[in-house]
Motif scaffolding. Sequence first.
Motif, PDB file in Angstrom:
ATOM      1  N   LEU A  12     -22.129 -26.546  -2.681  1.00 30.04           N
ATOM      2  CA  LEU A  12     -23.160 -27.000  -3.610  1.00 30.04           C
ATOM      3  C   LEU A  12     -23.923 -28.188  -3.046  1.00 30.04           C
ATOM      4  O   LEU A  12     -25.100 -28.392  -3.330  1.00 30.04           O
ATOM      5  CB  LEU A  12     -22.524 -27.376  -4.954  1.00 30.04           C
ATOM      6  CG  LEU A  12     -22.040 -26.185  -5.782  1.00 30.04           C
ATOM      7  CD1 LEU A  12     -21.237 -26.674  -6.988  1.00 30.04           C
ATOM      8  CD2 LEU A  12     -23.208 -25.329  -6.238  1.00 30.04           C
ATOM      9  N   ALA A  13     -23.267 -28.968  -2.210  1.00 29.05           N
ATOM     10  CA  ALA A  13     -23.920 -30.121  -1.599  1.00 29.05           C
ATOM     11  C   ALA A  13     -24.709 -29.729  -0.358  1.00 29.05           C
ATOM     12  O   ALA A  13     -25.680 -30.386   0.005  1.00 29.05           O
ATOM     13  CB  ALA A  13     -22.879 -31.170  -1.225  1.00 29.05           C
ATOM     14  N   MET A  42     -17.964 -29.091  10.697  1.00 29.24           N
ATOM     15  CA  MET A  42     -19.067 -29.139   9.744  1.00 29.24           C
ATOM     16  C   MET A  42     -20.335 -29.495  10.507  1.00 29.24           C
ATOM     17  O   MET A  42     -20.299 -30.299  11.451  1.00 29.24           O
ATOM     18  CB  MET A  42     -18.782 -30.179   8.659  1.00 29.24           C
ATOM     19  CG  MET A  42     -19.815 -30.215   7.552  1.00 29.24           C
ATOM     20  SD  MET A  42     -19.365 -31.445   6.287  1.00 29.24           S
ATOM     21  CE  MET A  42     -17.862 -30.696   5.651  1.00 29.24           C
ATOM     22  N   SER A  43     -21.439 -28.902  10.133  1.00 30.67           N
ATOM     23  CA  SER A  43     -22.696 -29.193  10.817  1.00 30.67           C
ATOM     24  C   SER A  43     -23.093 -30.640  10.562  1.00 30.67           C
ATOM     25  O   SER A  43     -22.837 -31.204   9.487  1.00 30.67           O
ATOM     26  CB  SER A  43     -23.807 -28.251  10.345  1.00 30.67           C
ATOM     27  OG  SER A  43     -24.169 -28.532   9.011  1.00 30.67           O
ATOM     28  N   ALA A  48     -24.802 -35.309   7.091  1.00 31.23           N
ATOM     29  CA  ALA A  48     -25.843 -36.240   6.664  1.00 31.23           C
ATOM     30  C   ALA A  48     -26.104 -36.106   5.171  1.00 31.23           C
ATOM     31  O   ALA A  48     -26.292 -37.106   4.458  1.00 31.23           O
ATOM     32  CB  ALA A  48     -27.125 -35.984   7.450  1.00 31.23           C
ATOM     33  N   GLN A  49     -26.089 -34.864   4.672  1.00 28.07           N
ATOM     34  CA  GLN A  49     -26.288 -34.665   3.236  1.00 28.07           C
ATOM     35  C   GLN A  49     -25.107 -35.219   2.440  1.00 28.07           C
ATOM     36  O   GLN A  49     -25.286 -35.764   1.345  1.00 28.07           O
ATOM     37  CB  GLN A  49     -26.469 -33.173   2.946  1.00 28.07           C
ATOM     38  CG  GLN A  49     -27.839 -32.648   3.344  1.00 28.07           C
ATOM     39  CD  GLN A  49     -28.090 -31.257   2.786  1.00 28.07           C
ATOM     40  OE1 GLN A  49     -27.779 -30.275   3.447  1.00 28.07           O
ATOM     41  NE2 GLN A  49     -28.651 -31.172   1.607  1.00 28.07           N
ATOM     42  N   LEU A  50     -23.912 -35.069   2.990  1.00 27.68           N
ATOM     43  CA  LEU A  50     -22.735 -35.616   2.334  1.00 27.68           C
ATOM     44  C   LEU A  50     -22.837 -37.131   2.214  1.00 27.68           C
ATOM     45  O   LEU A  50     -22.561 -37.702   1.157  1.00 27.68           O
ATOM     46  CB  LEU A  50     -21.480 -35.242   3.121  1.00 27.68           C
ATOM     47  CG  LEU A  50     -20.175 -35.926   2.707  1.00 27.68           C
ATOM     48  CD1 LEU A  50     -19.809 -35.555   1.277  1.00 27.68           C
ATOM     49  CD2 LEU A  50     -19.052 -35.565   3.659  1.00 27.68           C
ATOM     50  N   ALA A 108     -22.868 -28.822  19.949  1.00 22.78           N
ATOM     51  CA  ALA A 108     -24.036 -28.051  19.501  1.00 22.78           C
ATOM     52  C   ALA A 108     -24.390 -28.309  18.034  1.00 22.78           C
ATOM     53  O   ALA A 108     -24.623 -27.369  17.267  1.00 22.78           O
ATOM     54  CB  ALA A 108     -23.798 -26.557  19.738  1.00 22.78           C
ATOM     55  N   GLY A 109     -24.407 -29.565  17.651  1.00 22.46           N
ATOM     56  CA  GLY A 109     -24.809 -29.917  16.289  1.00 22.46           C
ATOM     57  C   GLY A 109     -23.720 -29.776  15.244  1.00 22.46           C
ATOM     58  O   GLY A 109     -23.997 -29.904  14.046  1.00 22.46           O
ATOM     59  N   TRP A 110     -22.507 -29.515  15.682  1.00 26.05           N
ATOM     60  CA  TRP A 110     -21.365 -29.417  14.769  1.00 26.05           C
ATOM     61  C   TRP A 110     -20.327 -30.459  15.153  1.00 26.05           C
ATOM     62  O   TRP A 110     -20.064 -30.679  16.337  1.00 26.05           O
ATOM     63  CB  TRP A 110     -20.723 -28.030  14.840  1.00 26.05           C
ATOM     64  CG  TRP A 110     -21.484 -26.992  14.068  1.00 26.05           C
ATOM     65  CD1 TRP A 110     -22.695 -26.452  14.384  1.00 26.05           C
ATOM     66  CD2 TRP A 110     -21.071 -26.370  12.852  1.00 26.05           C
ATOM     67  NE1 TRP A 110     -23.064 -25.527  13.455  1.00 26.05           N
ATOM     68  CE2 TRP A 110     -22.089 -25.453  12.492  1.00 26.05           C
ATOM     69  CE3 TRP A 110     -19.946 -26.484  12.046  1.00 26.05           C
ATOM     70  CZ2 TRP A 110     -22.018 -24.670  11.357  1.00 26.05           C
ATOM     71  CZ3 TRP A 110     -19.864 -25.690  10.912  1.00 26.05           C
ATOM     72  CH2 TRP A 110     -20.896 -24.803  10.568  1.00 26.05           C
TER      73      TRP A 110
END
Length: 239
Positions: A12-13, A42-43, A48-50, A108-110
């Motif tokens: 949801l986040a 996690m990406s 960043a959203q977290l 690679a972004g993760w």
Amino acid sequence: MPTLRWLCVIALAFTATGCIKVDQTLTLNQDGSGTLDIRYGMSEQAIAQLEAMEKMGQAMQENGGEPIDMEADTPFDLDFDEAQVRQEFEAKKLEGVEMVSATSETVAGWRYMDLELSFEDLEALKQTDFFDDSELSLSKDAEGNYVLVQRSTEGDAGGDMDDMDPQMLKQMATMFAGMRIANRFVVPTEIIETNATEVDGQTAAWVYDIENDPAILTQLQDFNMRVVFSSKGASIATP
């Protein structure tokens, strides 16, 4: 085994950002001891959203609102802090289980965390947070073979998704974009029977790829992983 409750909290986040990947292997030795290896990722976009959500939660709390604590709903450390992971584990002073290693890396972004636990027996392993929402058991069948089972207890609490509209499942699947969960049992002797999606020698694997099959969401809620292996060459105490 990661369960649907905390996966929904994360998804949801992180809608459509590439959610989470988990690769877990439980290796059982001939005497019942073993290791649990977990790699979760996690990406960086999701992280960043977290962090943004946590800041928003802090602001809400300062204004008298309810705090938002994402990590309280997951068995993982979402800061990917090696020292913190080890410190929190050792603070619990669990008997018969040890954290062998905890390392992190970015690829690679993760962002990934790799954990290795060693345990004296399955009862010791079951003390860890990774089995809070599932039951892990080892027994013998009528032929004397060992039966190793890990089943979800989430379905017992209700909220079954089996009757959910297929279109709704597809919409939910987009929230889990990029999520893949692989769970393996490596047993010490010949595998006689299993409901695994993949079998390779003495390894049984259950692979859940939401992007390829949205219906897998229902399996995650009420999973039941089972492998029967020979008792010849193994001596493991059972209840």
